[in-house]
Design an enzyme around this catalytic site. Sequence first.
Site, PDB file in Angstrom:
ATOM      1  N   ASP A  24       0.778  -1.249   0.000  1.00 30.34           N
ATOM      2  CA  ASP A  24       0.000   0.000   0.000  1.00 30.34           C
ATOM      3  C   ASP A  24       0.809   1.300   0.000  1.00 30.34           C
ATOM      4  OD1 ASP A  24      -1.935  -1.966   0.278  1.00 30.34           O
ATOM      5  OD2 ASP A  24      -2.389  -1.486   2.359  1.00 30.34           O
ATOM      6  N   LYS A  88      -6.395  -5.118  -3.282  1.00 31.22           N
ATOM      7  CA  LYS A  88      -7.086  -5.772  -2.178  1.00 31.22           C
ATOM      8  C   LYS A  88      -8.005  -4.772  -1.488  1.00 31.22           C
ATOM      9  CE  LYS A  88      -3.348  -4.980   1.159  1.00 31.22           C
ATOM     10  NZ  LYS A  88      -4.018  -4.095   2.091  1.00 31.22           N
ATOM     11  N   CYS A 121      -2.329  -2.535   7.859  1.00 28.16           N
ATOM     12  CA  CYS A 121      -2.150  -3.556   6.817  1.00 28.16           C
ATOM     13  C   CYS A 121      -0.853  -4.341   6.960  1.00 28.16           C
ATOM     14  CB  CYS A 121      -2.260  -2.919   5.429  1.00 28.16           C
ATOM     15  SG  CYS A 121      -3.921  -2.268   5.102  1.00 28.16           S
TER      16      CYS A 121
END
Length: 192
Positions: A24, A88, A121
């Site tokens: 990310d 995702k 995450c």
Amino acid sequence: MSKTITTDKTYRIIRENTQAMVIDVQQKLAPHIYRHEEIVKKTLTLIKGLQLLDVPIVLNEQYKKGLGETLPEIMEVLDTSKAKIIEKVTFSACDNDETWNYLAQQNRISVLVFGMETHICVMQTVLDLLDNGMQLVVIADATGSRDAYDRRQAIRRMRRAGAVITTTEAILFELCRSSKDPVFKAISQLIK
């Protein structure tokens, strides 16, 4: 010197047993991350070095509609013909079937994890991978959160759970192992 292996577990991170996961590092998130310029610089160095070392890389992107694309400077250095890019919506990349299947297909026990945000995450992915018997290596200087305290607490929790915590320079030279390695000079140039 001959070496005898007496256990299936090793504390050394071995290149042939290693894969990497970038989490990310996206356009709308990165500017809000504490010390994001340094983290992006380390991420670029890691990606370049891991590609020189032929370590498989999977890049995850969290909900691109909301957080944007991966930073362009990351995409400029990432060899997309070899790396896997997966979107995702789950916080843990392991809750995404495509990511989990890719990791399993690599048949490499050690996973280097770095990216954003450390306490969400990154940490949830690391904990899930540890729960599934993987050897986790968190590249601390290439992970970040909006708040430095959140990042510190996540690093502590991941270490207590069994993750190895290291740095960009340390892991690249550990994977290289020797100054006689054909990519040693290129790795050295990246670190400078």
